[in-house]
Design a protein around this motif. Structure first.
Motif, mmCIF file in Angstrom:
data_model
loop_
_atom_site.group_PDB
_atom_site.id
_atom_site.type_symbol
_atom_site.label_atom_id
_atom_site.label_comp_id
_atom_site.label_asym_id
_atom_site.label_seq_id
_atom_site.Cartn_x
_atom_site.Cartn_y
_atom_site.Cartn_z
ATOM 1 N N LEU A 31 19.364 67.788 -59.110
ATOM 2 C CA LEU A 31 19.161 65.702 -59.853
ATOM 3 C C LEU A 31 18.174 65.888 -58.316
ATOM 4 C CD1 LEU A 31 21.173 63.527 -61.809
ATOM 5 C CD2 LEU A 31 19.691 62.931 -59.749
ATOM 6 N N VAL A 37 23.210 64.742 -67.809
ATOM 7 C CA VAL A 37 23.283 63.433 -67.256
ATOM 8 C C VAL A 37 21.729 63.944 -66.555
ATOM 9 C CG1 VAL A 37 23.744 62.857 -65.203
ATOM 10 C CG2 VAL A 37 25.259 62.917 -66.245
ATOM 11 N N ASN A 38 21.317 65.454 -65.845
ATOM 12 C CA ASN A 38 20.005 65.152 -65.595
ATOM 13 C C ASN A 38 19.102 65.609 -66.301
ATOM 14 O OD1 ASN A 38 20.353 67.443 -62.929
ATOM 15 N ND2 ASN A 38 22.776 67.079 -63.661
ATOM 16 N N PHE A 47 18.435 63.522 -68.631
ATOM 17 C CA PHE A 47 18.322 61.428 -68.693
ATOM 18 C C PHE A 47 17.630 61.175 -67.746
ATOM 19 C CE2 PHE A 47 19.592 57.574 -68.621
ATOM 20 C CZ PHE A 47 19.616 56.901 -69.859
ATOM 21 N N ASN A 48 18.227 61.663 -66.268
ATOM 22 C CA ASN A 48 17.983 61.206 -65.163
ATOM 23 C C ASN A 48 16.107 61.967 -64.767
ATOM 24 O OD1 ASN A 48 18.023 60.638 -61.725
ATOM 25 N ND2 ASN A 48 17.047 61.825 -62.053
ATOM 26 N N ASP A 50 12.977 59.714 -64.775
ATOM 27 C CA ASP A 50 11.944 59.628 -62.904
ATOM 28 C C ASP A 50 10.649 58.720 -63.836
ATOM 29 O OD1 ASP A 50 13.901 59.135 -61.156
ATOM 30 O OD2 ASP A 50 14.386 61.968 -61.030
ATOM 31 N N ALA A 60 17.132 55.108 -61.698
ATOM 32 C CA ALA A 60 17.270 55.961 -62.652
ATOM 33 C C ALA A 60 18.644 57.015 -62.771
ATOM 34 C CB ALA A 60 15.872 57.445 -62.253
ATOM 35 N N THR A 61 18.737 57.343 -61.289
ATOM 36 C CA THR A 61 20.101 57.537 -60.991
ATOM 37 C C THR A 61 21.336 56.816 -61.123
ATOM 38 O OG1 THR A 61 19.085 58.888 -59.184
ATOM 39 C CG2 THR A 61 21.732 58.806 -58.738
ATOM 40 N N TRP A 91 21.503 54.489 -63.485
ATOM 41 C CA TRP A 91 22.389 55.152 -65.461
ATOM 42 C C TRP A 91 22.470 56.220 -65.749
ATOM 43 C CZ3 TRP A 91 16.543 52.034 -66.186
ATOM 44 C CH2 TRP A 91 17.083 50.835 -65.921
ATOM 45 N N ALA A 92 21.530 57.625 -65.516
ATOM 46 C CA ALA A 92 22.281 58.239 -65.126
ATOM 47 C C ALA A 92 23.792 58.832 -65.042
ATOM 48 C CB ALA A 92 21.376 59.873 -65.151
ATOM 49 N N GLN A 93 24.103 58.061 -63.925
ATOM 50 C CA GLN A 93 25.804 58.827 -63.745
ATOM 51 C C GLN A 93 26.519 58.176 -64.697
ATOM 52 O OE1 GLN A 93 26.586 60.727 -61.562
ATOM 53 N NE2 GLN A 93 25.886 61.156 -60.056
ATOM 54 N N LEU A 151 26.034 56.694 -67.386
ATOM 55 C CA LEU A 151 25.853 57.677 -68.880
ATOM 56 C C LEU A 151 26.922 58.685 -68.599
ATOM 57 C CD1 LEU A 151 24.596 57.847 -71.595
ATOM 58 C CD2 LEU A 151 23.193 59.620 -70.707
#
Length: 303
Positions: free
Chosen positions: A30, A169-170, A172-173, A177, A194-195, A197-199, A201
């Protein structure tokens, strides 16, 4: 040969270590994805990312002790057949992660300027670094909750579930990005959002999964008793102190690169992420050992 105990243990270790490896390298990947996209913005943005990544990297490495305490304590409870006790450890871990996560968010948000100054970033790097640090701090509680969730599942000798959450998660990130950085023109701030929202999630997924497991196995995520919590904190504190010495050196190298110049710290950011990707792969075998030894040791004692 199929009944060879050594081969049986090898297969069990591999079955745990391989998915754990995939989950472990997901986080460095990530960071590498963020580095690749931010690098297209310019050397100033990449240098700012490098300074912030060093700060977060140190904080996460220290707090990673939460996962390494949770795994054997959950495994020990399960080894003696105490699923309610395993749930109690999970509750202690989640509570601790939530408290430390909020404290970390407050620290990074309110002291973002002094922290960047402490890293001796140049004047041109300071402003974007402070902005990114504040945005990324919103993900700190989620990141710690995800860490302990990994530890809980590892203690149950289930490394596949956290692996799939990490992969999601990755992905999605990685999708967010380019959309936020270039599509919406948010630049370095887009990488931070982006990080975040991904975390979160990932945290939502773990909450749903752990709630389902708690209902099936008859335990609760509610905190129960301070004695166990103090024991958890005591063990975690020792591991956290160990991590301080391990990652402190790496953080100092980033500060040294920042003193040299913007180009140098930007190059250092690329190399440190590649190094992290390689080094974290070794932890997968350690995770398998934690889960198997902790549960097996209790059974041996009771024979």
């Amino acid at each position: 040969m199929t009944g060879d105990p050594k081969r049986t243990w090898d297969r069990r270790i591999l079955a745990l270590a391989a998915p754990a490896l995939a989950a472990l390298v997901a986080d460095p990947l990530l960071s590498l994805v963020d580095t690749a996209f931010v690098g297209r913005l310019g050397r100033v943005e990449l240098a700012a990312l490098g300074v912030d990544a060093a700060l977060f990297g140190m904080a996460f490495a220290i707090c990673n002790a939460l996962a390494f305490v949770t795994t054997p304590m959950v495994a020990q409870s399960l080894g003696r057949g105490d699923r309610v006790g395993a749930g109690r450890v999970a509750s202690q871990a989640v509570f601790t992660a939530a408290v430390l996560g909020v404290m970390g968010f407050i620290l990074f948000w309110t002291a973002s300027g002094p922290l960047i100054d402490l890293m001796q970033a140049s004047a041109e790097v300071r402003a974007p670094a402070v902005e990114y640090l504040r945005i990324r701090s919103l993900a700190f509680p989620a990141a710690l909750l995800n860490l302990v969730s990994h530890g809980i599942y590892r203690g149950h000798q289930d490394t596949k579930t956290p692996m799939w959450v990490s992969v999601g998660v990755n992905v999605f990130n990685a999708a967010l990005d380019p959309l936020l950085i270039f599509g919406l023109g948010w630049g370095l701030a887009g990488a931070g959002w982006a990080t975040v929202w991904a975390q979160w999630l990932g945290t939502g997924c773990f909450f749903l999964l752990l709630s389902g497991r708690a209902r099936r196995e008859g335990w609760s995520l509610r905190l129960a008793g301070w004695s166990g919590l103090l024991r958890f904190w005591g063990t975690g504190g020792v591991l956290a102190l160990r991590a301080v010495f391990l990652v402190g050196t790496l953080t100092m190298t980033v500060a040294a690169a920042a003193r040299v110049g913007t180009v140098e710290v930007a190059a250092h950011q690329i190399l440190i992420q590649v190094w992290a990707l390689c080094s974290f792969t070794l932890d997968s075998v350690a995770i398998a050992g934690q889960a198997l030894v902790a549960s097996g040791t209790w059974r041996e004692r009771t024979r």
